[in-house]
Design a protein around this motif. Structure first.
Motif, PDB file in Angstrom:
ATOM      1  N   GLU A  60       0.857  -1.186   0.000  1.00  0.00           N
ATOM      2  CA  GLU A  60       0.000   0.000   0.000  1.00  0.00           C
ATOM      3  C   GLU A  60       0.891   1.233   0.000  1.00  0.00           C
ATOM      4  OE1 GLU A  60      -2.860   0.004   3.123  1.00  0.00           O
ATOM      5  OE2 GLU A  60      -3.501  -2.073   2.762  1.00  0.00           O
ATOM      6  N   LYS A  61       0.965   1.899  -1.136  1.00  0.00           N
ATOM      7  CA  LYS A  61       1.778   3.098  -1.321  1.00  0.00           C
ATOM      8  C   LYS A  61       3.240   2.814  -0.978  1.00  0.00           C
ATOM      9  CE  LYS A  61      -2.135   6.197  -0.564  1.00  0.00           C
ATOM     10  NZ  LYS A  61      -2.692   7.307   0.249  1.00  0.00           N
ATOM     11  N   ASP A  62       3.766   3.477   0.070  1.00  0.00           N
ATOM     12  CA  ASP A  62       5.191   3.345   0.375  1.00  0.00           C
ATOM     13  C   ASP A  62       5.476   2.296   1.449  1.00  0.00           C
ATOM     14  OD1 ASP A  62       4.012   4.704   2.448  1.00  0.00           O
ATOM     15  OD2 ASP A  62       5.569   6.229   2.639  1.00  0.00           O
ATOM     16  N   LYS A  63       4.496   1.410   1.706  1.00  0.00           N
ATOM     17  CA  LYS A  63       4.688   0.395   2.741  1.00  0.00           C
ATOM     18  C   LYS A  63       4.227  -0.978   2.265  1.00  0.00           C
ATOM     19  CE  LYS A  63       4.097   3.523   6.698  1.00  0.00           C
ATOM     20  NZ  LYS A  63       3.234   3.869   7.860  1.00  0.00           N
ATOM     21  N   PHE A  64       4.856  -2.001   2.855  1.00  0.00           N
ATOM     22  CA  PHE A  64       4.333  -3.355   2.772  1.00  0.00           C
ATOM     23  C   PHE A  64       3.487  -3.604   4.019  1.00  0.00           C
ATOM     24  CE2 PHE A  64       8.169  -4.209   0.090  1.00  0.00           C
ATOM     25  CZ  PHE A  64       7.507  -4.688  -1.028  1.00  0.00           C
ATOM     26  N   LYS A  65       2.365  -4.285   3.825  1.00  0.00           N
ATOM     27  CA  LYS A  65       1.483  -4.630   4.943  1.00  0.00           C
ATOM     28  C   LYS A  65       1.487  -6.143   5.126  1.00  0.00           C
ATOM     29  CE  LYS A  65      -0.394  -0.397   5.456  1.00  0.00           C
ATOM     30  NZ  LYS A  65      -0.533   0.373   6.704  1.00  0.00           N
TER      31      LYS A  65
END
Length: 680
Positions: free
Chosen positions: A254-259
């Motif tokens: 999600e955007k600039d992160k991994f979830k």
């Protein structure tokens, strides 16, 4: 007549008085002269005092607390000749003073270290008080302390000036030397058993000689516990796992992160629900009390281990660097214990009876191949009475091939004397026996056979797998561990099996080490405000009995510690696991099996003085730089003789360094080097 004698007696008395005064005056004058002369020719004198010396408070920073110090006579450079006190006309010949050993004066304060001056075990350690104004906080780290060439004042040794190390090429930002040795892997004659996923280290002289760079836009990692659920994309910029496993609830972007939703191949609805199911199937597993240490084989992004942490279970998550090569990197970025390892042809670097529970969820391992040699390795690693949890298609699928695989597994586990405790849905759980009675009652022709009595299940470094059943100790050692958290503080029975000189005082050494590190770590936390540093991944590079890791738990630091026992030391790793901690056997002359930027803090106590005869210490320090995160910290306590060289190399790697005295003062045999790896 009497009257005539009185004046004469008075005069006589007066004359005697004058003579006495004269004699006394002459004596005083001669004494004064001799005293002055003696003072001018007396040899150098040493005085021991308890002045305000520097102290190794929690991390070796100086403190104003009293500590032993040495002061010298002001006439220390004047020579002395015993003939000068004799009234002789011959002028004295000046003699050269004997060299004085100022490196190790007799201490006036006892209680430093594990034994006192008489060699008696002590537990009343005194690490000295610390000055909070002399601390080193993260935002105000000191610059490099330039070492005097030749070492400390008075040291005439010469050190060669070390130039700055260069950065490695950018394509080496995820370089693991013993896993990425493509030249050695291409020369392998056999690969069908997973040989390519094992260690193939560079030859001597071809190792790392540069600083592994971070990827572009690398950020300070998200702190735990938030990191369990999300990490920066720029720190692990790889999307293959998202593409391959996105539908299994492993990972998403999600955007600039991994979830990380917490799912897995066999537990897409979440790890917590999966753990609840296991607990309901076999309540005796008792996460957090009976079961404290687990191994997750083929761990994915380590959600199984991540969610077990909240249940007071620490899990060693392992996976090979295969097509999903970054799964271990994701686990470490999340702040979950993990390392690169594979079930192939060599024993894993963990001792026998290490794990209370071993878990495999769709780990793609054929446990029954080669007469079950891989499951026999699981059996070696599993504690007596421990559990093996298998979540895989053969457990529940009714296809002919899968059912045949299940029958093979049932047959093998039966011959291993494992009891199938529960099979439910897609999960099967076995329990290993507590002793050898079942093995001894089998038909003598049943395979696999018991290993020879001289087999050493704790010997693991470069040891091939064996197709035999590891015997359990007849004395019950390893099986009789207490529940967590009591086991952390109790000297384990396997302490008596450690190959060391102290045959009687092992328990005393264990307790002394524990208290020693408790006092030091308490100071670290208090003075350096470690809880503000948000330390998560920590490595103790010479772990002993695990006292450093235990002290961090006692101080309630929300971290985990990889306890490393060097192969050059007595094998204390079984003791570490019996305490409810994790660790690994390793040779520090070779690289460690982990990704770059793994650890927030590296702790090394007397490591370099132990290893300098085996390998160049720059090899170890460059490896430390590789596995240390930018902004990470290093604490080195080692011999004064080698500390200058260590300091020079760390500065050549552009680390910020501070060299400090221990509580024993500036003439002690040990010094402290505190370092920080910069971001740029």
């Amino acid at each position: 007549m009497a009257k005539s004698l009185l004046p004469y007696g008075a005069d006589l008395l007066q004359s005697h008085l004058i003579v006495k005064i004269f004699v006394l005056s002459l004596t005083a004058l001669v004494s004064f002269y001799l005293g002055m002369h003696w003072n001018n020719v007396s040899p150098q004198l040493m005085f021991f005092s308890r002045g305000g010396g520097g102290g190794e408070d929690a991390g070796g920073l100086s403190s104003p607390s009293p500590s032993p110090s040495v002061s010298l006579s002001p006439n220390s450079k004047i020579t002395f000749d015993s003939n000068s006190v004799v009234l002789d006309s011959t002028p004295p010949i000046a003699a050269s003073p004997p060299p004085l050993d100022l490196t190790s004066p007799p201490p006036t304060k006892q209680g430093f270290g594990i034994v006192d001056g008489n060699g008696t075990m002590r537990v009343d350690f005194d690490e000295g008080e610390m000055d909070p104004t002399d601390g080193w906080d993260e935002g105000n780290a000191g610059g490099n302390d330039t070492a005097v060439e030749g070492g400390k004042e008075g040291d005439t040794s010469i050190r060669v000036k070390i130039g700055k190390f260069k950065a490695c090429p950018k394509n080496m930002s995820e370089y693991i030397p013993c896993m990425d040795n493509e030249e050695a892997i291409r020369e392998l004659k056999l690969t069908e058993r997973g040989e390519r996923f094992e260690r193939h280290c560079p030859q001597e002289g071809k190792g790392l000689d540069c600083l592994v760079p971070a990827p572009e836009d690398y950020k300070k990692p998200i702190p735990w516990p938030q990191s369990r659920d999300e990490v920066w994309f720029s720190n692990v910029p790889h999307t293959r796992l998202v593409e391959d496993k996105g539908g299994q609830n492993w990972i998403s972007r999600e955007k600039d992160k991994f979830k990380f939703p917490g799912g897995g191949t066999q537990f897409i609805h979440g790890a917590n629900e999966y753990l609840d199911q296991i607990s309901q199937m076999v309540p005796e597993i008792a996460f957090g009390t009976r079961t404290r240490v687990a191994l997750d084989v083929g761990c994915g992004v380590a959600s199984f281990g991540a969610f077990l942490l909240s249940r007071s279970v620490i899990t060693m998550s392992i996976a090979p660097k295969d097509v999903h090569e970054n799964q271990i990197q994701f686990a470490l970025e999340r702040g979950v214990p993990a390392m690169v390892a594979a079930f192939a042809t060599q024993r894993l670097p963990y001792p026998g009876q290490a794990f209370d529970l071993i878990h495999c969820s769709r780990c793609r391992i054929n446990w029954t191949r080669d007469d079950g040699i891989l499951l026999l390795e699981v059996n070696r690693l599993l504690r007596a009475g421990g559990y093996f949890v298998w979540a895989a298609q053969p457990v529940y699928k009714h296809e002919e091939a899968q059912q045949e695989a299940w029958k093979d597994m049932e047959d093998l586990t039966s011959r291993l004397c494992w009891q199938l405790v529960k099979k439910e849905g897609y999960i099967a759980i076995w329990q290993k026996p507590f002793n050898n009675s079942c093995y001894m009652s089998r038909n003598s022709e049943v395979q696999p056979y018991l290993c020879d009595s001289d087999d050493q299940p704790n010997k693991v470094w470069h040891v091939s797998l064996k197709a035999c059943i590891t015997r359990l100790p007849e004395n019950g050692y390893g099986a009789n561990v207490s529940s967590w958290p009591a086991r952390l503080h109790e000297p384990p029975q396997r302490l008596q099996e450690v190959d060391m000189d102290a045959y009687i005082a092992r328990n005393d050494i264990f307790e002394a080490e524990s208290q020693y590190w408790n006092e030091i770590v308490e100071g670290h936390v208090r003075i350096f405000r470690w809880k503000q540093w948000k330390l998560r991944n920590i490595m103790d590079m010479r772990a002993g009995f695990g006292g450093y890791a235990a002290a961090l738990i006692n101080q309630k630091i929300d971290c985990w510690v990889m306890n490393v026992v060097p192969i050059s030391e007595p094998n204390t790793l079984p003791v570490i696991y019996d305490r409810g901690l994790i660790g690994v056997t390793h040779d520090w002359c070779e690289p460690f099996d982990t990704y770059p930027r793994t650890y927030d803090l590296l702790h090394a106590s007397d490591l370099f003085s132990m290893e300098q005869k085996r390998c160049n210490i720059s090899v170890i320090l460059l490896e430390m730089d590789r596995i240390l995160r930018p902004g990470g910290h290093v604490y080195i306590r080692d011999s004064t003789d080698i500390m200058g060289e260590i300091s020079d190399i760390t500065q050549a790697m552009s680390w910020k360094t501070q060299l400090r005295d221990t509580p024993e003062g500036p003439y002690a045999s040990r010094r402290i080097l505190m370092c920080e790896k910069p971001f740029s």
